[in-house]
Design an enzyme around this catalytic site. Structure first.
Site, mmCIF file in Angstrom:
data_model
loop_
_atom_site.group_PDB
_atom_site.id
_atom_site.type_symbol
_atom_site.label_atom_id
_atom_site.label_comp_id
_atom_site.label_asym_id
_atom_site.label_seq_id
_atom_site.Cartn_x
_atom_site.Cartn_y
_atom_site.Cartn_z
ATOM 1 N N LYS A 33 0.837 -1.208 0.000
ATOM 2 C CA LYS A 33 0.000 0.000 0.000
ATOM 3 C C LYS A 33 0.866 1.249 0.000
ATOM 4 O O LYS A 33 0.619 2.191 -0.762
ATOM 5 C CB LYS A 33 -0.918 0.000 1.224
ATOM 6 C CG LYS A 33 -1.738 1.275 1.374
ATOM 7 C CD LYS A 33 -2.474 1.348 2.700
ATOM 8 C CE LYS A 33 -1.543 1.654 3.846
ATOM 9 N NZ LYS A 33 -2.260 1.996 5.106
ATOM 10 N N ASP A 41 3.175 -0.621 12.348
ATOM 11 C CA ASP A 41 2.066 -1.406 11.800
ATOM 12 C C ASP A 41 2.269 -2.897 12.058
ATOM 13 O O ASP A 41 1.367 -3.596 12.534
ATOM 14 C CB ASP A 41 1.907 -1.144 10.303
ATOM 15 C CG ASP A 41 1.305 0.220 10.019
ATOM 16 O OD1 ASP A 41 0.806 0.866 10.962
ATOM 17 O OD2 ASP A 41 1.330 0.652 8.850
ATOM 18 N N LYS A 54 -3.957 6.261 14.309
ATOM 19 C CA LYS A 54 -4.101 5.464 13.089
ATOM 20 C C LYS A 54 -5.592 5.304 12.761
ATOM 21 O O LYS A 54 -6.418 6.114 13.161
ATOM 22 C CB LYS A 54 -3.403 4.116 13.279
ATOM 23 C CG LYS A 54 -1.894 4.225 13.485
ATOM 24 C CD LYS A 54 -1.157 4.431 12.175
ATOM 25 C CE LYS A 54 0.344 4.300 12.366
ATOM 26 N NZ LYS A 54 1.060 4.344 11.084
ATOM 27 N N ARG A 111 -5.321 2.434 18.232
ATOM 28 C CA ARG A 111 -4.966 1.021 18.212
ATOM 29 C C ARG A 111 -4.472 0.505 19.565
ATOM 30 O O ARG A 111 -4.573 -0.695 19.831
ATOM 31 C CB ARG A 111 -3.917 0.763 17.124
ATOM 32 C CG ARG A 111 -4.504 0.811 15.729
ATOM 33 C CD ARG A 111 -3.453 0.668 14.653
ATOM 34 N NE ARG A 111 -4.079 0.436 13.343
ATOM 35 C CZ ARG A 111 -3.420 0.474 12.191
ATOM 36 N NH1 ARG A 111 -2.123 0.746 12.176
ATOM 37 N NH2 ARG A 111 -4.048 0.249 11.045
#
Length: 434
Positions: free
Chosen positions: A22, A320, A347, A351
């Site tokens: 991505k 991530d 994010k 998270r």
């Protein structure tokens, strides 16, 4: 509510070819759009985040020809032809931040907005940086957050640009990618970073990709960057997007938790993505990992035969992929600590809070701090936990791994994986075995 029941599984093995990255896909799309010449992009990710970028570029007058995972982009030589546009960018940080910067110097009238969560994700540090060179950007609702109105402005660089680096590295990425389009008196622009720069490997990706398009950024450590001014990106002709290293983390963990052998193809030693460092974290936890230029093999212990070692690690460089470690910690023989993960708070969801809540559902004891998470695994995982995913693709993919602990798990709103990996659960099910 839609949901997906997984497991119980006792092992995972096989081979998986990763979809395109991505981070690389959206950077390359924008660079190709701004370049001189035609660029053929192969292995381009097909996901929500890349679709909103493609849609925005089309509205800005960029000629695009898509065929499967290949896209031919005809560059605009540094200036979008459309001088007005209303751009919906979903929850794609990799689209909204770099596009905001590029539009700010394009001399048009633009509106940039997204889903409600995007309007809670900060962009003020980038806007402050752009205002230093004369950009005219207004906040429609809340100061420091999208939606944004971008207006024509006289852009000039006469001093170093300062930008914060401790909230998101995407603000620096956006400036670096845009500044070659702007003229400066001495032919170069200096960017100085305030605070500790997080996610440094993502800046490395940006600089490497800019070089592929003919623009060389010089850096002095991670605090000072020198960008050529008033130059033109040049198409490399053809560029292949390597596999997504963040997505690789789920399969590598599956191999470690489910015994393997499991091979991930599309990333390896030659990768430009920092998240391949996830493999090193797995090795610290006791997994057996080998790596080629574009593949990684992992063998683990299998939940019936032993436990992973707990880990205490600074994950600032790979935030991530660190989410996958938080779930892998359920399979360790002691308490694990994930440090320096404050960026999780801004994010797709908060998270840290989300991960703590859902880990507790499967029996873990979790201590949640402002920038850390401490996970103590249960003696036995709680079966049939219903995991909420918070419209966050990574929450959904991470918690699929619970099913390898010999218990069934329910993933609510599984379609949220469409943001980066629409067929993730099909790929996972092909490797997991009862």
């Amino acid at each position: 509510m839609d949901y997906l029941d997984l497991g119980p599984y006792s092992s995972a093995s096989g081979t998986v070819r990763l979809p395109g990255s991505k981070s690389i896909s959206n950077r390359v799309l924008l660079l190709a759009a701004l370049a001189e010449g035609e660029t053929t992009i192969t292995n381009l990710l097909d996901s929500d985040d890349t679709r909103v970028m493609l849609d925005a570029l089309g509205k800005l007058g960029v000629k695009l020809a898509r065929d499967g995972d290949t896209c031919v982009v005809t560059g605009t030589r540094g200036a979008f032809t459309a001088k007005t546009a209303d751009l919906f960018l979903g929850n794609a940080g990799t689209a909204v931040r770099p596009l905001t910067a590029a539009l700010a110097v394009n001399g048009g009238d633009y509106r940039v907005h997204g889903v409600p969560r995007m309007h809670e994700r900060p962009i003020g540090d980038l806007v402050d940086g752009l205002r230093q060179i004369g950009a005219q950007i207004d906040y429609e609702l809340n100061e420091g957050y999208p939606p944004l109105r971008i207006k024509p402005a006289t852009i000039s660089v006469d001093a170093p640009i300062r930008v914060r680096g401790d909230v998101s590295s995407q603000f620096l990425t956006a400036l670096l990618m845009t500044l070659p389009l702007v003229k400066a008196k001495d032919g170069r622009t200096v960017v100085e970073v305030d605070g500790e720069l997080i996610s440094k490997p993502y800046i490395d990706i940006t600089i490497r990709l800019m070089a592929r398009f003919g623009v060389t950024v010089e850096r002095d450590g991670w605090q000072r960057f020198v960008v050529p001014a008033g130059v033109r990106y040049r198409s490399p002709g053809r560029i292949m997007v390597e596999g997504d290293a963040s997505s690789a983390s789920y399969f590598l963990a599956a191999g470690a938790l489910g015994g393997g052998p499991l091979r991930v193809e599309g990333v390896g030693r030659a990768s430009i993505q920092g998240d391949v460092g996830f493999a090193n974290a797995l090795m610290q936890m006791g997994a057996n990992v080998t790596m080629g230029d574009d593949w990684i093999d992992v063998r683990g212990i299998g939940h019936d035969h032993g436990k992973l070692e707990p880990i205490d690690m600074d994950f600032n460089l790979i935030p991530d992929a660190a989410m996958t470690i938080a779930v892998a910690a359920l399979f360790a023989n002691g308490t694990s600590t994930l440090r320096n993960i404050a960026s999780w708070r801004v994010k797709e969801t908060d998270r840290i809070a989300a991960m703590a809540t859902e880990l507790r559902k499967v029996g873990a004891i979790v201590e949640e701090g402002p920038d850390y998470l401490v996970v103590t695994p249960p003696a036995k995982l709680t079966p049939n936990a219903a995991i909420d995913t918070y419209d966050d693709h990574r929450m959904a993919m991470c918690f699929s791994l619970v099913s390898l602990g010999g218990v069934p798990v329910r993933i609510n709103d599984p379609k949220c994986v469409g943001k980066t990996f629409p067929d993730y659960f099909d790929r996972f099910a092909a490797l997991a075995k009862a």
